[in-house]
Every structure is written in structure tokens, then in C-alpha cells.
Motif scaffolding. Sequence first.
Motif, PDB file in Angstrom:
ATOM      1  N   GLY A 166      -8.622  -8.675   5.638  1.00  0.00           N
ATOM      2  CA  GLY A 166      -9.559  -9.749   5.975  1.00  0.00           C
ATOM      3  C   GLY A 166      -9.500 -10.900   4.975  1.00  0.00           C
ATOM      4  N   GLU A 167      -9.139 -10.601   3.737  1.00  0.00           N
ATOM      5  CA  GLU A 167      -9.104 -11.655   2.711  1.00  0.00           C
ATOM      6  C   GLU A 167      -7.894 -12.588   2.859  1.00  0.00           C
ATOM      7  N   VAL A 168      -6.932 -12.216   3.699  1.00  0.00           N
ATOM      8  CA  VAL A 168      -5.861 -13.174   4.029  1.00  0.00           C
ATOM      9  C   VAL A 168      -5.994 -13.621   5.491  1.00  0.00           C
ATOM     10  N   GLY A 169      -7.127 -13.276   6.106  1.00  0.00           N
ATOM     11  CA  GLY A 169      -7.393 -13.741   7.468  1.00  0.00           C
ATOM     12  C   GLY A 169      -6.780 -12.873   8.561  1.00  0.00           C
ATOM     13  N   LEU A 170      -6.380 -11.636   8.199  1.00  0.00           N
ATOM     14  CA  LEU A 170      -5.818 -10.740   9.225  1.00  0.00           C
ATOM     15  C   LEU A 170      -6.868  -9.705   9.634  1.00  0.00           C
ATOM     16  N   SER A 171      -6.909  -9.387  10.936  1.00  0.00           N
ATOM     17  CA  SER A 171      -7.775  -8.285  11.379  1.00  0.00           C
ATOM     18  C   SER A 171      -7.070  -6.972  11.012  1.00  0.00           C
ATOM     19  N   LEU A 172      -7.817  -5.877  11.078  1.00  0.00           N
ATOM     20  CA  LEU A 172      -7.209  -4.578  10.748  1.00  0.00           C
ATOM     21  C   LEU A 172      -6.093  -4.250  11.739  1.00  0.00           C
ATOM     22  N   ASP A 173      -6.285  -4.612  13.004  1.00  0.00           N
ATOM     23  CA  ASP A 173      -5.244  -4.350  14.008  1.00  0.00           C
ATOM     24  C   ASP A 173      -3.983  -5.161  13.728  1.00  0.00           C
ATOM     25  N   GLN A 174      -4.177  -6.424  13.303  1.00  0.00           N
ATOM     26  CA  GLN A 174      -2.999  -7.252  12.983  1.00  0.00           C
ATOM     27  C   GLN A 174      -2.248  -6.671  11.787  1.00  0.00           C
ATOM     28  N   PHE A 175      -2.991  -6.261  10.768  1.00  0.00           N
ATOM     29  CA  PHE A 175      -2.329  -5.685   9.585  1.00  0.00           C
ATOM     30  C   PHE A 175      -1.603  -4.394   9.975  1.00  0.00           C
ATOM     31  N   ALA A 176      -2.275  -3.576  10.808  1.00  0.00           N
ATOM     32  CA  ALA A 176      -1.639  -2.326  11.258  1.00  0.00           C
ATOM     33  C   ALA A 176      -0.352  -2.638  12.039  1.00  0.00           C
ATOM     34  N   GLU A 177      -0.397  -3.683  12.844  1.00  0.00           N
ATOM     35  CA  GLU A 177       0.804  -4.084  13.605  1.00  0.00           C
ATOM     36  C   GLU A 177       1.934  -4.445  12.644  1.00  0.00           C
ATOM     37  N   ALA A 178       1.576  -5.175  11.572  1.00  0.00           N
ATOM     38  CA  ALA A 178       2.591  -5.549  10.578  1.00  0.00           C
ATOM     39  C   ALA A 178       3.151  -4.309   9.879  1.00  0.00           C
ATOM     40  N   VAL A 179       2.283  -3.353   9.558  1.00  0.00           N
ATOM     41  CA  VAL A 179       2.749  -2.127   8.881  1.00  0.00           C
ATOM     42  C   VAL A 179       3.718  -1.371   9.799  1.00  0.00           C
ATOM     43  N   CYS A 180       3.410  -1.320  11.095  1.00  0.00           N
ATOM     44  CA  CYS A 180       4.304  -0.629  12.043  1.00  0.00           C
ATOM     45  C   CYS A 180       5.653  -1.338  12.147  1.00  0.00           C
ATOM     46  N   PHE A 181       5.627  -2.662  12.087  1.00  0.00           N
ATOM     47  CA  PHE A 181       6.860  -3.446  12.240  1.00  0.00           C
ATOM     48  C   PHE A 181       7.659  -3.501  10.931  1.00  0.00           C
ATOM     49  N   ALA A 182       6.980  -3.258   9.802  1.00  0.00           N
ATOM     50  CA  ALA A 182       7.566  -3.473   8.472  1.00  0.00           C
ATOM     51  C   ALA A 182       8.962  -2.853   8.282  1.00  0.00           C
ATOM     52  N   PRO A 183       9.190  -1.577   8.652  1.00  0.00           N
ATOM     53  CA  PRO A 183      10.518  -0.979   8.405  1.00  0.00           C
ATOM     54  C   PRO A 183      11.657  -1.759   9.065  1.00  0.00           C
ATOM     55  N   GLU A 184      11.358  -2.457  10.151  1.00  0.00           N
ATOM     56  CA  GLU A 184      12.424  -3.210  10.834  1.00  0.00           C
ATOM     57  C   GLU A 184      12.863  -4.446  10.062  1.00  0.00           C
ATOM     58  N   THR A 185      12.047  -4.880   9.098  1.00  0.00           N
ATOM     59  CA  THR A 185      12.404  -6.081   8.350  1.00  0.00           C
ATOM     60  C   THR A 185      13.481  -5.805   7.304  1.00  0.00           C
ATOM     61  N   ARG A 186      13.617  -4.567   6.883  1.00  0.00           N
ATOM     62  CA  ARG A 186      14.642  -4.206   5.895  1.00  0.00           C
ATOM     63  C   ARG A 186      15.339  -2.923   6.361  1.00  0.00           C
ATOM     64  N   PRO A 187      16.185  -3.029   7.401  1.00  0.00           N
ATOM     65  CA  PRO A 187      16.847  -1.820   7.911  1.00  0.00           C
ATOM     66  C   PRO A 187      17.644  -1.143   6.790  1.00  0.00           C
ATOM     67  N   GLY A 188      17.574   0.141   6.735  1.00  0.00           N
ATOM     68  CA  GLY A 188      18.339   0.869   5.712  1.00  0.00           C
ATOM     69  C   GLY A 188      17.563   1.102   4.435  1.00  0.00           C
ATOM     70  N   ARG A 189      16.433   0.441   4.255  1.00  0.00           N
ATOM     71  CA  ARG A 189      15.640   0.667   3.036  1.00  0.00           C
ATOM     72  C   ARG A 189      14.657   1.805   3.289  1.00  0.00           C
ATOM     73  N   TYR A 190      14.655   2.786   2.393  1.00  0.00           N
ATOM     74  CA  TYR A 190      13.783   3.948   2.565  1.00  0.00           C
ATOM     75  C   TYR A 190      12.570   3.807   1.652  1.00  0.00           C
ATOM     76  N   THR A 191      11.392   3.761   2.232  1.00  0.00           N
ATOM     77  CA  THR A 191      10.156   3.603   1.451  1.00  0.00           C
ATOM     78  C   THR A 191       9.133   4.611   1.964  1.00  0.00           C
ATOM     79  N   ILE A 192       7.944   4.538   1.420  1.00  0.00           N
ATOM     80  CA  ILE A 192       6.873   5.445   1.873  1.00  0.00           C
ATOM     81  C   ILE A 192       6.620   5.286   3.377  1.00  0.00           C
ATOM     82  N   LEU A 193       6.896   4.100   3.920  1.00  0.00           N
ATOM     83  CA  LEU A 193       6.664   3.885   5.364  1.00  0.00           C
ATOM     84  C   LEU A 193       7.655   4.696   6.200  1.00  0.00           C
ATOM     85  N   GLU A 194       8.951   4.605   5.841  1.00  0.00           N
ATOM     86  CA  GLU A 194       9.959   5.382   6.573  1.00  0.00           C
ATOM     87  C   GLU A 194       9.751   6.876   6.314  1.00  0.00           C
ATOM     88  N   HIS A 195       9.320   7.213   5.094  1.00  0.00           N
ATOM     89  CA  HIS A 195       9.117   8.614   4.709  1.00  0.00           C
ATOM     90  C   HIS A 195       8.018   9.261   5.556  1.00  0.00           C
TER      91      HIS A 195
END
Length: 353
Positions: free
Chosen positions: A303-332
Motif C-alpha cells: 500500500g505504501e507504493v500504491g499497490l493493492s495486495l492483489d496487485q502485489f500478489a500478481e507481481a510475486v506470481c509473475f516475478a520468476p518469469e522476469t529472470r528465467p533460470g534464476r533460482y530464488t525462494i520464489l522458485e524454491h
Amino acid sequence: MPLLARMLTAPLTVTVRRGAVAQLGSLLSDSRVATSGHVAVAVGPGQGDQVSSLIASSIVGASMFRVDGGTVDAAVSLGADLRKGAYEAVVGIGGGKTIDTTKYAASLAGIPMVAVATNLSHDGICSPVSSLEYDGGKGSFGVPMPLAIVVDLDFVRAAPVRLVRAGIGDVISNLSAIEDWLLAASCEPVDGLAVSMARTAAYAVLDRQDSVDSDSFLTTLAESLILSGMAMVVAGSSRPCSGADHEILHAVDQLFPGTSNHGELAGLGAAFGFFLREDDESRAKLAAVVRCLRRHSLPVVPGEVGLSLDQFAEAVCFAPETRPGRYTILEHLALTPQQVRERVGEYVRSVDH
Ligand SMILES: [Zn+2]
């Protein structure tokens, strides 16, 4: 005896202080970056006539170029001008966009580049990467690192305070990026030297009680951003400074352009990354990261950057696609969209008080 050591690329000089821009001419000739004075200077749109007149008196005969926007097109056009003029070197003066544009233009023209940072919004000051927009997207391009780095604290003090604070978020996101790298250790080598540099940079800032109001803090922040850039040079990739935190920020940039700046989103992404790891040590790091972000009035919840929780969640779901091949806690964790929404809700409830 074999030489069991590696050679590292590093800038010839690093200068962090007030009044540094006025000394640019002697810095260039003393360090032999440019001895004939046939130098081009690329100035960002945010820099006024004050910079131009300072440069004109410091580097006599320098050719000035205005750089508008951090795009591949702007860099290619500047690169062509630099080649035409057969300059010895180019000095890029401005914020991240100007420096990234000049870095790429210098690599196209095959001449060395000096970076003069006028704000501390992210760790690109010294990195071997240019982040530039093209065709509506944003790409990262490998380039030689700047030959000399100058941070003029007078200019940093004159920059919008939000841009100066943002670098704090970028530098402490190293801590989350390092955990992501260690998580990937079974399938890719982790460079211990790069890790120690990136971690040291983050810890230099994390618990400091002073703020961007103090020259001492600004100096440490500038040095930490430079050290982060060096960690990336050592690693040969952005790995030590970019994990799930940066995947999330790139996803926000792509899905909701203009939401916030790089460093603010990196700090928010790092806090969420630590929340996803549930061990005690990560809980302690989450608390320290959130304390640091709050102390410097940086965003902690979507909310402090103007995103709703659903928008932020959408970004988190899309995040791994921004750096294919990078393994992070999201891919884990490979959470489902429903699980991501739940975790985002729990995150906000746990830190928003
Ligand atoms: Zn970053």
C-alpha cells in the motif's frame, strides 16, 4: 610457483566527497584517463546549468551532450556522437538513467567512461551492467565498468531526498539476494568473495542510526553501493545483489509501470523475501530489514507504493518469469497464486503495525 589468484577488474579511482565535480579535470589528467582534454560530458535532464558551468571550468574544452531518458535509442545516438568526435573519454553526470545510458554509449564507441553519480538511488553506479528501456520493455546489457567513479556529496544533497534514500533499499536487498544464491548452491557455484562484499555493503548500512542528513551516512551508503557493484563484477553477474527481491521489483515495473523507483521496490521485495523464509534467522533478518526501511521512511507494505495486495500478489506470481533460470525462494517454494495471496496478506498483517 603457480599464481593461484585471480585478477579483478576495478575502477582506477573512487572518489566520494563534497566538491568532487569541480576537481574532475585534474582527476581525469592525474589518473591518465584523459590527458589531452578531448573529453565528452553527458549530462542528465535533471542537472541544471550549475553542473554545466562547473564542468566547463573544470574540464576546459569539454563537449557537452544532453542525455534524455534511459533508453537504448538515446544510448545508440550518444554512442554515434562519441565515435564521430573521437573523444578520449566520456564523463556521465547524473542519476541512474544517465549513467546507464552513458555506460552503454561508451561501450559502443569503445572509449572509457567516468561515472559521476548525483544521487544514490541504486547500485548501478559502478556495475558492469546498463539497464535501459527498449520497445516498451527494459533490458540489462553487459558493459565495461566505469574507469573512475565520482560521488559528489554536494550534488547528492541537492537531489530529491527520496532518490537518495532509495539506495538504502537496494543495498540491504543484498542480504535477501545472498540467501537466494545460497539456496541455489547445489546447482550453481556461489562466489564467496562476491558474497562477502555484497553482505558487508548491506551490513554497513543496515543498523546505522543516522540518516541521509549526515555526510557520514551518505559516504557509507555511496561506498556500499560501489562495493555492491564490485561484488557483481567479481561474480560476473548480478547474483550477489539480485534475487527474489529484484524479480519482484522487475515484475512490478512490467505489470504496473511507474509504481515506484528501483531501490524502494528492492527493499520491499527483500522484506517479503525474508518473510517467505520461515526459519528463526530469517525472522530476525526480516525484523532488521523492516526496522531499517521504517527508520528511513522507505515503503514496507504494498500500500505504501500504491499497490493493492492483489496487485502485489500478481507481481510475486509473475516475478520468476522476469529472470528465467534464476533460482530464488520464489522458485524454491513454487507457491500457487492462492498461496501467494495468503502469504502476502500474512506479511502485511505481520509488519504493518
Ligand atoms: Zn538493484
